[in-house]
Each structure stands twice: as C-alpha cells, then as structure tokens.
Design a protein around this motif. Sequence first.
Motif, PDB file in Angstrom:
ATOM      1  N   VAL A  74       0.831  -1.208   0.000  1.00 20.05           N
ATOM      2  CA  VAL A  74       0.000   0.000   0.000  1.00 20.05           C
ATOM      3  C   VAL A  74       0.865   1.256   0.000  1.00 20.05           C
ATOM      4  N   ASP A  75       1.965   1.223   0.721  1.00 23.54           N
ATOM      5  CA  ASP A  75       2.866   2.383   0.730  1.00 23.54           C
ATOM      6  C   ASP A  75       3.389   2.683  -0.671  1.00 23.54           C
ATOM      7  N   HIS A  76       3.708   1.641  -1.431  1.00 26.02           N
ATOM      8  CA  HIS A  76       4.185   1.847  -2.802  1.00 26.02           C
ATOM      9  C   HIS A  76       3.047   2.347  -3.700  1.00 26.02           C
ATOM     10  N   TYR A  77       1.842   1.869  -3.447  1.00 29.69           N
ATOM     11  CA  TYR A  77       0.681   2.416  -4.162  1.00 29.69           C
ATOM     12  C   TYR A  77       0.556   3.914  -3.899  1.00 29.69           C
ATOM     13  N   LEU A  78       0.712   4.315  -2.655  1.00 28.35           N
ATOM     14  CA  LEU A  78       0.628   5.736  -2.307  1.00 28.35           C
ATOM     15  C   LEU A  78       1.752   6.536  -2.963  1.00 28.35           C
ATOM     16  N   HIS A  79       2.906   5.894  -3.122  1.00 29.96           N
ATOM     17  CA  HIS A  79       4.023   6.508  -3.859  1.00 29.96           C
ATOM     18  C   HIS A  79       3.589   6.801  -5.300  1.00 29.96           C
ATOM     19  N   ILE A  80       2.957   5.814  -5.924  1.00 25.15           N
ATOM     20  CA  ILE A  80       2.462   6.002  -7.294  1.00 25.15           C
ATOM     21  C   ILE A  80       1.427   7.126  -7.330  1.00 25.15           C
ATOM     22  N   LYS A  81       0.498   7.064  -6.411  1.00 19.09           N
ATOM     23  CA  LYS A  81      -0.571   8.068  -6.356  1.00 19.09           C
ATOM     24  C   LYS A  81      -0.004   9.479  -6.231  1.00 19.09           C
ATOM     25  N   ASN A  82       0.941   9.660  -5.338  1.00 19.15           N
ATOM     26  CA  ASN A  82       1.519  10.991  -5.133  1.00 19.15           C
ATOM     27  C   ASN A  82       2.333  11.447  -6.340  1.00 19.15           C
ATOM     28  N   ALA A  83       2.996  10.503  -7.002  1.00 19.98           N
ATOM     29  CA  ALA A  83       3.752  10.852  -8.211  1.00 19.98           C
ATOM     30  C   ALA A  83       2.807  11.323  -9.322  1.00 19.98           C
ATOM     31  N   LEU A  84       1.697  10.628  -9.510  1.00 17.98           N
ATOM     32  CA  LEU A  84       0.728  11.037 -10.530  1.00 17.98           C
ATOM     33  C   LEU A  84       0.095  12.372 -10.168  1.00 17.98           C
ATOM     34  N   THR A  85      -0.136  12.598  -8.884  1.00 17.77           N
ATOM     35  CA  THR A  85      -0.651  13.889  -8.433  1.00 17.77           C
ATOM     36  C   THR A  85       0.307  15.009  -8.816  1.00 17.77           C
ATOM     37  N   ASN A  86       1.601  14.701  -8.768  1.00 11.14           N
ATOM     38  CA  ASN A  86       2.639  15.682  -9.129  1.00 11.14           C
ATOM     39  C   ASN A  86       2.976  15.656 -10.617  1.00 11.14           C
ATOM     40  N   ASP A  87       2.198  14.904 -11.404  1.00 10.61           N
ATOM     41  CA  ASP A  87       2.427  14.794 -12.855  1.00 10.61           C
ATOM     42  C   ASP A  87       3.810  14.262 -13.180  1.00 10.61           C
ATOM     43  N   ASP A  88       4.311  13.349 -12.353  1.00 13.13           N
ATOM     44  CA  ASP A  88       5.668  12.819 -12.504  1.00 13.13           C
ATOM     45  C   ASP A  88       5.592  11.344 -12.897  1.00 13.13           C
ATOM     46  N   ALA A  89       5.579  11.068 -14.182  1.00 14.04           N
ATOM     47  CA  ALA A  89       5.440   9.705 -14.679  1.00 14.04           C
ATOM     48  C   ALA A  89       6.644   8.840 -14.312  1.00 14.04           C
ATOM     49  N   GLY A  90       7.827   9.426 -14.316  1.00  9.31           N
ATOM     50  CA  GLY A  90       9.033   8.667 -13.978  1.00  9.31           C
ATOM     51  C   GLY A  90       9.009   8.177 -12.540  1.00  9.31           C
ATOM     52  N   ASP A  91       8.587   9.039 -11.625  1.00  8.68           N
ATOM     53  CA  ASP A  91       8.500   8.652 -10.219  1.00  8.68           C
ATOM     54  C   ASP A  91       7.390   7.625 -10.010  1.00  8.68           C
ATOM     55  N   ALA A  92       6.295   7.758 -10.750  1.00  6.97           N
ATOM     56  CA  ALA A  92       5.219   6.771 -10.668  1.00  6.97           C
ATOM     57  C   ALA A  92       5.729   5.389 -11.093  1.00  6.97           C
ATOM     58  N   ALA A  93       6.559   5.356 -12.138  1.00  5.85           N
ATOM     59  CA  ALA A  93       7.138   4.096 -12.596  1.00  5.85           C
ATOM     60  C   ALA A  93       8.028   3.486 -11.515  1.00  5.85           C
ATOM     61  N   ASP A  94       8.800   4.312 -10.836  1.00  4.94           N
ATOM     62  CA  ASP A  94       9.653   3.824  -9.749  1.00  4.94           C
ATOM     63  C   ASP A  94       8.807   3.201  -8.636  1.00  4.94           C
ATOM     64  N   GLY A  95       7.721   3.865  -8.272  1.00  3.33           N
ATOM     65  CA  GLY A  95       6.848   3.334  -7.242  1.00  3.33           C
ATOM     66  C   GLY A  95       6.215   2.012  -7.641  1.00  3.33           C
ATOM     67  N   ALA A  96       5.846   1.897  -8.907  1.00  3.92           N
ATOM     68  CA  ALA A  96       5.217   0.668  -9.402  1.00  3.92           C
ATOM     69  C   ALA A  96       6.200  -0.491  -9.402  1.00  3.92           C
ATOM     70  N   GLN A  97       7.438  -0.221  -9.773  1.00  5.93           N
ATOM     71  CA  GLN A  97       8.452  -1.277  -9.769  1.00  5.93           C
ATOM     72  C   GLN A  97       8.734  -1.756  -8.345  1.00  5.93           C
ATOM     73  N   ALA A  98       8.736  -0.830  -7.399  1.00  6.35           N
ATOM     74  CA  ALA A  98       8.906  -1.203  -5.993  1.00  6.35           C
ATOM     75  C   ALA A  98       7.698  -2.013  -5.500  1.00  6.35           C
ATOM     76  N   MET A  99       6.528  -1.655  -5.979  1.00  9.21           N
ATOM     77  CA  MET A  99       5.319  -2.387  -5.609  1.00  9.21           C
ATOM     78  C   MET A  99       5.374  -3.821  -6.133  1.00  9.21           C
ATOM     79  N   GLU A 100       5.880  -4.004  -7.344  1.00 13.63           N
ATOM     80  CA  GLU A 100       6.022  -5.352  -7.905  1.00 13.63           C
ATOM     81  C   GLU A 100       6.894  -6.224  -7.009  1.00 13.63           C
ATOM     82  N   LYS A 101       7.973  -5.653  -6.511  1.00  9.49           N
ATOM     83  CA  LYS A 101       8.889  -6.406  -5.639  1.00  9.49           C
ATOM     84  C   LYS A 101       8.212  -6.771  -4.322  1.00  9.49           C
ATOM     85  N   ALA A 102       7.434  -5.858  -3.780  1.00  3.73           N
ATOM     86  CA  ALA A 102       6.719  -6.135  -2.530  1.00  3.73           C
ATOM     87  C   ALA A 102       5.681  -7.239  -2.733  1.00  3.73           C
ATOM     88  N   LEU A 103       4.981  -7.198  -3.865  1.00  3.30           N
ATOM     89  CA  LEU A 103       3.992  -8.236  -4.166  1.00  3.30           C
ATOM     90  C   LEU A 103       4.657  -9.603  -4.307  1.00  3.30           C
TER      91      LEU A 103
END
Length: 210
Positions: A74-103
């Motif tokens: 969930v923390d990595h999901y929130l990372h993605i959410k906050n990155a998209l809120t900031n219009d930062d696609a690169g940071d959203a990708a980083d959060g998603a990759q971290a989420m994959e590892k957690a899953l």
Amino acid sequence: MKQIFSVMIIVAAVAFTACNNNTAANEHEGHDMHTPAKDTTQHTAAPDDKELKTITAVFTNVDAKAAATIKEIVDHYLHIKNALTNDDAGDAADGAQAMEKALAKMDKSLFTAEQKTAYDATEEALKEHAEHIGKNGDNIKHQRSHFAMMSEEVYTLVKNFGAGRALYHDHCPMARDNKGALWVSEIKEVKNPYFGAQMLTCGTVEEVIQ
C-alpha cells in the motif's frame, strides 16, 4: 439617495456571483481524464465538521509479517498516487516497480484460508497494473488508466486487511471520460492523481478505512 445606492450595490453583487457560478459550471462540462483543462473551481474534500463513513478492516488477526508486507504494498501504491498527483510519470514508474517487488515477496502461507482467498482475489490484477505503470515512465496517460484499475484492487485490499493506518477513499467524477474513478489516500485533503496540477482539488472524500 443612500438607499438607492445600497440597492444598486446588492444587485451588482448578485449578478456577479451568478456569472461566476455559471462560468464555473460551463468550464467543467466535457472535461475528462485525458484532456483536462485548467481548474477554475474549487472541488473540496469533505469538510472537517462532516462525519465520514468509517469502514473497519475485515481481518483483524493477520500475521504480523504478512500485515507488514501488505502495508509495504500500500505504501508503494501511495508513492504512485503521489507521483501522478505531481504529474511525474518517472516517479510513478519507480513506485510501481517497488510495488512489484513487494507483491513478489508476500508469503501467503502466513494467511488463513479465508485471508488467502481474499488476497488472491486482488494479487494478479495488482501485479498486472504495477507492471504497466512501471514500464510506462514516459506515458502518464497510460499510467493513469491503469492506476484507476489498480485503485479498485487496493481499495478492496485495504478494506479486507487494513494498512496500519487510516486511509481515505476519494472519488473523482470526471476521471475516465466522466465515468468516475476512486483512489485511496493517506491524507484527508483531496489531491487528484488523475488530473494533477490541472484540477488538483477535483474530487470528494467518501469514507475512511481504519
């Protein structure tokens, strides 16, 4: 004379207010997640004096290690959410990759049979959406499309397992071509991940998940 002047001021004020309201309504018609226009109105979260619906997680006896992994997801999901809120696609990708590892590191043997069934219902979809967001760091439109679907799964996940803290279920009626979409947030203040800076405060707080 003073009375006439006062009446003129009141009439002018009413006309000005009505014009602003009509303009705001017109400017919101036809906007969608893919072609947003600059936000000119205030869509505010539930005010502090409004009592939100509260949802309590279904499972309260989750193994501590499994609960920690869910919190990490969930923390990595929130990372993605906050990155998209900031219009930062690169940071959203980083959060998603971290989420994959957690899953990938979730030890499902720690669940009860009922808990495992509930977790399995969201796992594969979360992996799929995390993969898409992680591989599209140059395509925020694609990321937001998958984030909308990911948010549905995360919402189900936290309703079942919680996430170690209060989370808010938010909703934007204009996302997905005005079909609407939810997201989960760690803050009560509305900050819209589907439109970012274009319409940052568009949305409402629907409920709190404990």
